[in-house]
Enzyme design. Structure first.
Site, mmCIF file in Angstrom:
data_model
loop_
_atom_site.group_PDB
_atom_site.id
_atom_site.type_symbol
_atom_site.label_atom_id
_atom_site.label_comp_id
_atom_site.label_asym_id
_atom_site.label_seq_id
_atom_site.Cartn_x
_atom_site.Cartn_y
_atom_site.Cartn_z
ATOM 1 N N ARG A 87 1.569 -5.734 10.524
ATOM 2 C CA ARG A 87 2.566 -6.804 10.458
ATOM 3 C C ARG A 87 3.855 -6.357 11.128
ATOM 4 N NH1 ARG A 87 5.761 -6.800 5.131
ATOM 5 N NH2 ARG A 87 5.672 -4.634 4.466
ATOM 6 N N ASP A 145 9.632 5.198 14.163
ATOM 7 C CA ASP A 145 10.225 4.815 12.884
ATOM 8 C C ASP A 145 10.967 5.993 12.262
ATOM 9 O OD1 ASP A 145 7.758 6.076 12.626
ATOM 10 O OD2 ASP A 145 7.148 4.926 10.876
ATOM 11 N N ASP A 186 10.737 8.652 3.396
ATOM 12 C CA ASP A 186 10.338 7.288 3.739
ATOM 13 C C ASP A 186 8.969 7.024 3.116
ATOM 14 O OD1 ASP A 186 9.773 4.823 4.808
ATOM 15 O OD2 ASP A 186 10.335 5.350 6.857
ATOM 16 N N THR A 199 -10.712 5.840 -15.408
ATOM 17 C CA THR A 199 -10.801 6.268 -14.014
ATOM 18 C C THR A 199 -9.683 5.651 -13.184
ATOM 19 O OG1 THR A 199 -13.197 6.527 -14.193
ATOM 20 C CG2 THR A 199 -12.282 6.358 -11.980
#
Length: 238
Positions: free
Chosen positions: A11, A98, A119, A174
């Site tokens: 996205r 980034d 991050d 679990t």
């Protein structure tokens, strides 16, 4: 007005900057990006600035649109040096853009300080930036969702459901065991990065950013600051 665009793996996030202020961050699925959509969001936009960690053809879509409409276009890539920040990578362009932008942003917000950037997104990345603007390196770990999914994809007997709450206690099912372990592993990763950073510098700030920053903040005992959208803050410097 400037359109700032962060193209991810699945996205795209975008915002409009006007007089130094950013609009509300919006998202769009990569497969839905086309010329018609661009026409709807670029009214009065004079410049498009893009950073992409994903599909190159999407950058070409924006570039073609910018050329067609006489809009200034800039594709941000990782560099050896920019705005007084120096990359530690011998091949600077291989540092994720980034991560590079979070370094530029941290240096802008907290100038002359030694900063550890965490991050917590698709991957959980660590980067250490010293007060002179020198990047001292970092780490990359799969993010919470990838940690969880990789275990289920590579085992046949473990059945677990992804949970939204944050917990590092020993699980009694679990699902709890897997979910809590992912957070415990991430927290241990961050705490070890703080220890490592303090061996190299006198640490002034720890910054959390990314989609899981708020959740990670609940677990992290070290003093820290949450700064949202560091990537866009970095893009604003261009």
């Amino acid at each position: 007005m400037r359109l700032l665009v962060d193209i991810g793996n699945t996205r795209t996030k975008y915002t409009v900057e006007q007089q130094g202020k950013l609009s509300v961050i919006q998202t769009k699925r990569n497969e839905d990006i086309n010329q018609q959509w661009l026409e709807n969001i670029t009214f009065s936009v004079k410049t498009i600035i893009i950073a992409s960690v994903s599909e190159e053809h999407l950058v070409d879509v924006f570039l073609a649109y910018a050329k067609k409409n006489s809009i200034e276009f800039f594709n941000v890539e990782s560099e050896s040096k920019r705005f007084g920040v120096t990359s530690s990578y011998q091949a600077p362009r291989t540092l994720g853009v980034d991560r590079w932008l979070t370094l530029l942003a941290a240096n802008f917000i907290y100038s002359n300080e030694n900063i550890l950037i965490v991050d917590a997104g698709t991957a959980t990345t660590i980067d250490l930036l010293d007060k002179s603007g020198k990047h001292l390196g970092g780490w990359i770990l799969p993010g919470i969702d990838i940690l969880f999914n990789s275990l289920l994809l590579n085992t046949s007997q473990i059945m677990a459901t992804k949970e939204n709450h944050v917990d590092i206690s020993f699980g009694k099912s679990t699902s709890d065991g897997v979910n809590n372990a992912c957070w415990a592993a991430t927290l241990g990763f961050v705490n070890q990065s703080i220890t490592q950073a303090k061996k190299q510098v006198s640490l002034d700030k720890i910054i959390l950013t990314g989609g899981n920053a708020e959740k990670l903040s609940i677990l992290l005992s070290a003093k820290h600051h949450i700064v949202h959208e560091l990537v866009f803050i970095g893009m604003q410097r261009f």
